[in-house]
Design an enzyme around this catalytic site. Structure first.
Site, PDB file in Angstrom:
ATOM      1  N   ASP A 181       0.858  -1.187   0.000  1.00  0.00           N
ATOM      2  CA  ASP A 181       0.000   0.000   0.000  1.00  0.00           C
ATOM      3  C   ASP A 181       0.894   1.236   0.000  1.00  0.00           C
ATOM      4  O   ASP A 181       1.528   1.547   1.007  1.00  0.00           O
ATOM      5  CB  ASP A 181      -0.893  -0.046   1.256  1.00  0.00           C
ATOM      6  N   ASP A 199      -3.961   6.913  -3.599  1.00  0.00           N
ATOM      7  CA  ASP A 199      -3.805   5.909  -2.539  1.00  0.00           C
ATOM      8  C   ASP A 199      -4.302   4.593  -3.129  1.00  0.00           C
ATOM      9  O   ASP A 199      -5.490   4.463  -3.425  1.00  0.00           O
ATOM     10  CB  ASP A 199      -4.649   6.360  -1.336  1.00  0.00           C
ATOM     11  N   HIS A 222     -12.087   5.926   2.508  1.00  0.00           N
ATOM     12  CA  HIS A 222     -12.118   7.301   3.032  1.00  0.00           C
ATOM     13  C   HIS A 222     -12.041   8.294   1.893  1.00  0.00           C
ATOM     14  O   HIS A 222     -11.516   7.968   0.821  1.00  0.00           O
ATOM     15  CB  HIS A 222     -10.934   7.533   3.982  1.00  0.00           C
ATOM     16  N   HIS A 252      -6.997  11.484   5.015  1.00  0.00           N
ATOM     17  CA  HIS A 252      -8.368  11.239   5.484  1.00  0.00           C
ATOM     18  C   HIS A 252      -9.125  12.544   5.529  1.00  0.00           C
ATOM     19  O   HIS A 252      -8.906  13.384   6.396  1.00  0.00           O
ATOM     20  CB  HIS A 252      -8.362  10.572   6.867  1.00  0.00           C
ATOM     21  N   GLU A 277     -11.242   1.035  -0.495  1.00  0.00           N
ATOM     22  CA  GLU A 277     -10.364  -0.077  -0.119  1.00  0.00           C
ATOM     23  C   GLU A 277     -11.159  -1.087   0.676  1.00  0.00           C
ATOM     24  O   GLU A 277     -12.011  -0.721   1.488  1.00  0.00           O
ATOM     25  CB  GLU A 277      -9.159   0.413   0.678  1.00  0.00           C
ATOM     26  N   GLU A 307      -7.151  -1.657  -3.221  1.00  0.00           N
ATOM     27  CA  GLU A 307      -7.577  -0.267  -3.030  1.00  0.00           C
ATOM     28  C   GLU A 307      -7.373   0.550  -4.304  1.00  0.00           C
ATOM     29  O   GLU A 307      -6.332   0.437  -4.962  1.00  0.00           O
ATOM     30  CB  GLU A 307      -6.749   0.369  -1.893  1.00  0.00           C
TER      31      GLU A 307
END
Ligand code: HZT
Ligand code: MN
Ligand code: MN
Length: 447
Positions: free
Chosen positions: A219, A230, A299, A307, A333, A428
């Protein structure tokens, strides 16, 4: 699992470690190339008939070049530079004409109320106004795809996790054109193994080595002017884990499919869980229903903030009132597990993040103030790894870092673990809810 020995940090020691590391990597990359050479020998022979010797003993070292016969990267127009193969070395910004980075996967927003968007002149105008940020995101996404394609070519059992993370992070900085807080990593490279679902990266001195039996969640994040991609996937060598990986990949794809303007977050969670828990996996004679890890979430993302305040559930029954909105960027994710399907914080912490309000908080210790200044200069509000502090000259920082956590300036994000002996997987993507359509920015041919 990670050893907690303090770093033996000297200039000489570091050099030696770097050399070991380069030798290991060279060996890993070479071994991959030997295999590829054997398998593809007839094809490359016909493609390059004029090449001198085809003796079977020809050395395995392949020089990375743009005109390598197996280079999967597209040829480019005059003025651009084609990516090299097998090792990418060209800045992503040099491979594409200005504002012509590859688009992600573009689909319509679901829901009846959104059908007008594709053709709406008003929505198209709104979309044009955000072109610069979209280009930054597309470039960051292309860096993510190129780094992960390369990483997948040499990650093998026997390589230390520290080596994997260092190599990924170095290549990321090379391909993105690292420039202070304007371009670079968005957060530490997670390489969580097995029952550890997230937020594990080796601290200095950690000697953990990847093995054939491991299930590793990779990740990492890229960012350009605070626009963050992300994205994560799961690496396993033993095919017995395939149903777990497939369950999570499909669950994430279901989340991506369901997402859109005005969609309720709780509906996305329910749809993800339905897909995830339709899978079973047999390990060592025991059958497990794959569980969605109920206290992990996707998120939204805002500039320089991983976030943004909204959480995307991966089970039914939470976030009842909240909906996705036009213009928002989301990390979708999902995590599947053979354990309880619940994580707790455990093990030594490696991931930290300064809070936006950090500079307004009164600090008593000068050393803590100094460290906060250093964090603000190098990472701002982006998440950082403890080892990055070691390497940017902040030796013996742990006491002061803990002070900053105590004072509420810095958030610690410890590893999140299910029960020992269980296995977890993650996929994700980062998606943008543009006025006219949804774009899965991080989509690649791999996942
Ligand atoms: C925290 C620290 C990091 C955000 C999700 C995540 C990795 O679990 C609301 C929902 C990087 C990211 C994050 F260094 N987290 N995505 N990729 N981790 S989270 C979260 O803290 S906050 C999920
Ligand atoms: Mn992530
Ligand atoms: Mn995330």
């Amino acid at each position: 699992m990670p050893p907690k020995k303090p770093a033996a940090k000297s200039a000489g020691g570091k050099k030696k470690a770097d050399d070991d590391f380069d030798a290991l990597l060279a060996a890993a990359v070479d071994s991959v190339q030997v295999v590829e050479k054997k398998e593809k020998a007839p094809q490359s022979k016909s493609a390059k008939a004029t090449e001198g010797s085809d003796a079977p003993t020809a050395e395995a070292v392949v020089k990375s070049s743009a005109d390598h016969p197996e280079n999967p990267y597209p040829e480019v127009e005059a003025g651009q530079t084609r990516q090299t193969w097998p090792e990418p070395t060209v800045l992503v910004s040099k491979q594409f004409a200005p504002r012509k980075f590859p688009t992600g996967e573009i689909t319509a927003h679901p829901l009846e109320c959104n059908v007008f968007r594709q053709s709406s002149e008003e929505k198209r105008a709104l979309e044009r106004a955000t072109e610069t940020e979209v280009m930054e995101l597309r470039e960051a996404a292309e860096v993510h795809r190129q780094v992960r394609r390369w990483a997948n070519s040499w990650i093998k059992p026997g390589i230390p996790l520290m080596t994997i993370c260092d190599r990924i992070e170095k290549k990321l900085e090379e391909l993105i054109g690292k420039d202070g807080l304007n371009r670079g990593q968005a957060f530490p490279t997670g390489c969580s193994l097995n029952y550890i679902a997230a937020h594990y990266t080796p601290n200095t001195g950690d000697k953990t080595v990847l093995t054939y039996d491991d299930v590793m969640k990779l990740d990492f994040g890229t960012q350009i002017n605070g626009r963050i991609i992300d994205s994560a996937w799961t690496v396993a060598f033993d095919q017995k884990y395939d149903p777990l990986l497939l369950a999570v990949k499909e669950a994430t794809n279901e989340g991506v499919r369901q997402a859109g303007i005005d969609v309720r977050l709780c509906d996305i969670g329910a749809a993800i869980q339905e897909v995830m828990e339709s899978y079973e996996i047999e390990l060592n004679g025991k059958t497990f229903q794959v569980k969605s890890i109920r206290n992990l979430n996707g998120h939204n993302i805002t500039p320089y903030q991983i976030h943004g305040g909204k959480s995307v559930p991966i089970v039914k029954g939470t976030e009842a009132g909240v909906r996705m909105e036009e213009g928002e960027l989301f990390a979708i994710e999902t995590f599947g597990s053979t354990g309880r399907g619940v994580v707790i914080e455990d093990l030594e912490c490696s991931h930290y993040m300064a809070l936006p309000e950090a500079s307004t908080i009164q600090l008593r210790s000068d050393k803590a103030k100094q460290l906060l200044k250093h964090i603000d200069k190098h990472f701002g509000t982006l998440a950082f790894a403890r080892k990055w502090l070691d390497r940017t000259g902040q030796d013996r920082h742990i006491l002061h870092l803990n002070n900053l956590v105590e004072a509420g300036c810095v958030l610690k994000c410890p590893p999140l673990v299910d029960v020992k002996g269980s296995y977890s997987a993650q996929y994700e993507h980062t998606i943008l809810l543009k006025p006219t359509a949804k774009e899965v920015l991080s989509r690649g041919s791999d996942y």
